[in-house]
Design a protein around this motif. Structure first.
Motif, PDB file in Angstrom:
ATOM      1  N   VAL A   1      -0.422  -5.476  -1.310  1.00 40.10           N
ATOM      2  CA  VAL A   1      -1.862  -5.660  -1.132  1.00 40.10           C
ATOM      3  C   VAL A   1      -2.514  -4.285  -1.076  1.00 40.10           C
ATOM      4  CG1 VAL A   1      -3.661  -6.578   0.384  1.00 40.10           C
ATOM      5  CG2 VAL A   1      -1.490  -7.794   0.156  1.00 40.10           C
ATOM      6  N   THR A   2      -3.568  -4.101  -1.853  1.00 42.92           N
ATOM      7  CA  THR A   2      -4.343  -2.867  -1.770  1.00 42.92           C
ATOM      8  C   THR A   2      -5.734  -3.216  -1.275  1.00 42.92           C
ATOM      9  OG1 THR A   2      -5.096  -2.994  -4.063  1.00 42.92           O
ATOM     10  CG2 THR A   2      -3.086  -1.739  -3.649  1.00 42.92           C
ATOM     11  N   GLY A   3      -6.329  -2.284  -0.559  1.00 42.47           N
ATOM     12  CA  GLY A   3      -7.662  -2.510  -0.035  1.00 42.47           C
ATOM     13  C   GLY A   3      -7.980  -1.551   1.085  1.00 42.47           C
ATOM     14  N   THR A   4      -8.890  -1.980   1.941  1.00 42.74           N
ATOM     15  CA  THR A   4      -9.328  -1.185   3.073  1.00 42.74           C
ATOM     16  C   THR A   4      -9.201  -2.025   4.332  1.00 42.74           C
ATOM     17  OG1 THR A   4     -10.920  -0.067   1.648  1.00 42.74           O
ATOM     18  CG2 THR A   4     -11.249   0.155   4.016  1.00 42.74           C
ATOM     19  N   LYS A   5      -8.521  -1.485   5.325  1.00 49.53           N
ATOM     20  CA  LYS A   5      -8.366  -2.207   6.590  1.00 49.53           C
ATOM     21  C   LYS A   5      -9.487  -1.805   7.529  1.00 49.53           C
ATOM     22  CE  LYS A   5      -5.138  -3.374  10.198  1.00 49.53           C
ATOM     23  NZ  LYS A   5      -3.989  -2.953  10.959  1.00 49.53           N
TER      24      LYS A   5
ATOM     25  N   LEU B   1      -9.931  -5.742   3.652  1.00 49.00           N
ATOM     26  CA  LEU B   1     -10.893  -6.017   2.584  1.00 49.00           C
ATOM     27  C   LEU B   1     -10.114  -5.772   1.298  1.00 49.00           C
ATOM     28  CD1 LEU B   1     -13.944  -4.081   4.069  1.00 49.00           C
ATOM     29  CD2 LEU B   1     -13.277  -6.449   4.451  1.00 49.00           C
ATOM     30  N   VAL B   2      -9.669  -6.841   0.677  1.00 52.01           N
ATOM     31  CA  VAL B   2      -8.671  -6.797  -0.381  1.00 52.01           C
ATOM     32  C   VAL B   2      -9.252  -6.415  -1.737  1.00 52.01           C
ATOM     33  CG1 VAL B   2      -6.963  -8.181  -1.641  1.00 52.01           C
ATOM     34  CG2 VAL B   2      -7.286  -8.525   0.817  1.00 52.01           C
ATOM     35  N   GLU B   3      -8.567  -5.492  -2.393  1.00 49.17           N
ATOM     36  CA  GLU B   3      -8.871  -5.132  -3.783  1.00 49.17           C
ATOM     37  C   GLU B   3      -7.934  -5.871  -4.720  1.00 49.17           C
ATOM     38  OE1 GLU B   3      -8.820  -0.886  -4.264  1.00 49.17           O
ATOM     39  OE2 GLU B   3     -10.211  -0.593  -2.618  1.00 49.17           O
TER      40      GLU B   3
ATOM     41  N   TRP C   1      -0.333  -2.194   1.485  1.00 47.74           N
ATOM     42  CA  TRP C   1       0.532  -2.859   2.440  1.00 47.74           C
ATOM     43  C   TRP C   1       1.538  -3.721   1.696  1.00 47.74           C
ATOM     44  CZ3 TRP C   1      -4.595  -2.052   2.801  1.00 47.74           C
ATOM     45  CH2 TRP C   1      -5.053  -1.333   3.897  1.00 47.74           C
ATOM     46  N   HIS C   2       2.743  -3.795   2.250  1.00 45.51           N
ATOM     47  CA  HIS C   2       3.812  -4.615   1.689  1.00 45.51           C
ATOM     48  C   HIS C   2       4.282  -5.570   2.771  1.00 45.51           C
ATOM     49  CE1 HIS C   2       4.334  -2.084  -1.909  1.00 45.51           C
ATOM     50  NE2 HIS C   2       3.875  -1.140  -1.099  1.00 45.51           N
ATOM     51  N   GLY C   3       4.560  -6.798   2.379  1.00 44.34           N
ATOM     52  CA  GLY C   3       5.030  -7.791   3.332  1.00 44.34           C
ATOM     53  C   GLY C   3       5.087  -9.147   2.676  1.00 44.34           C
ATOM     54  N   TYR C   4       4.868 -10.185   3.463  1.00 49.10           N
ATOM     55  CA  TYR C   4       4.917 -11.560   2.966  1.00 49.10           C
ATOM     56  C   TYR C   4       3.537 -12.206   3.060  1.00 49.10           C
ATOM     57  CZ  TYR C   4       9.969 -11.217   3.128  1.00 49.10           C
ATOM     58  OH  TYR C   4      11.272 -10.832   2.919  1.00 49.10           O
TER      59      TYR C   4
END
Length: 110
Positions: A93-97, A103-105, A23-26
């Motif tokens: 942000v990488t992870g599992t939604k 759930l952030v990696e 995900w990309h954002g702020y």
């Protein structure tokens, strides 16, 4: 037989509910996001660090705020402490939604 079927249904449902991705954002803390997520680009790193108790998340391009799990909160705080940026906290942000949480990696401030 019914037990096996029920187990298969539960496994399939849990697989559908979790979505791995990027995900990309702020980056924003939860307290400020509740009040001003539409002004995420102007959010200050100093403010985000002082509001760390409320947890962190990402404001996505479509204006949604998705919160991080506890490990993600710690990673976000580390990234904030390491950055020289004062605002415009664009992140990857990488992870599992799962449901309404990531759930952030990893958290990387761009």
């Amino acid at each position: 037989m019914r037990r096996t079927f029920a187990l298969c249904v539960l496994l399939a449902a849990s697989t559908v509910a979790a979505v791995a991705g990027e995900w990309h954002g702020y980056l924003m803390d939860a307290m400020c996001a509740a009040k001003m997520k539409d002004k995420a680009a102007g959010h200050k790193a100093k403010c985000a660090l002082s509001c760390a108790k409320t947890g962190y998340g990402i404001v996505t391009a479509d204006g949604q705020y998705v919160k991080f799990d506890e490990a993600g909160n710690a990673k976000a705080q580390e990234a904030l402490k390491a950055t020289s940026k004062e605002q415009d906290l664009k992140v990857k942000v990488t992870g599992t939604k799962e449901a309404d949480m990531i759930l952030v990696e990893s958290v990387t401030i761009n």
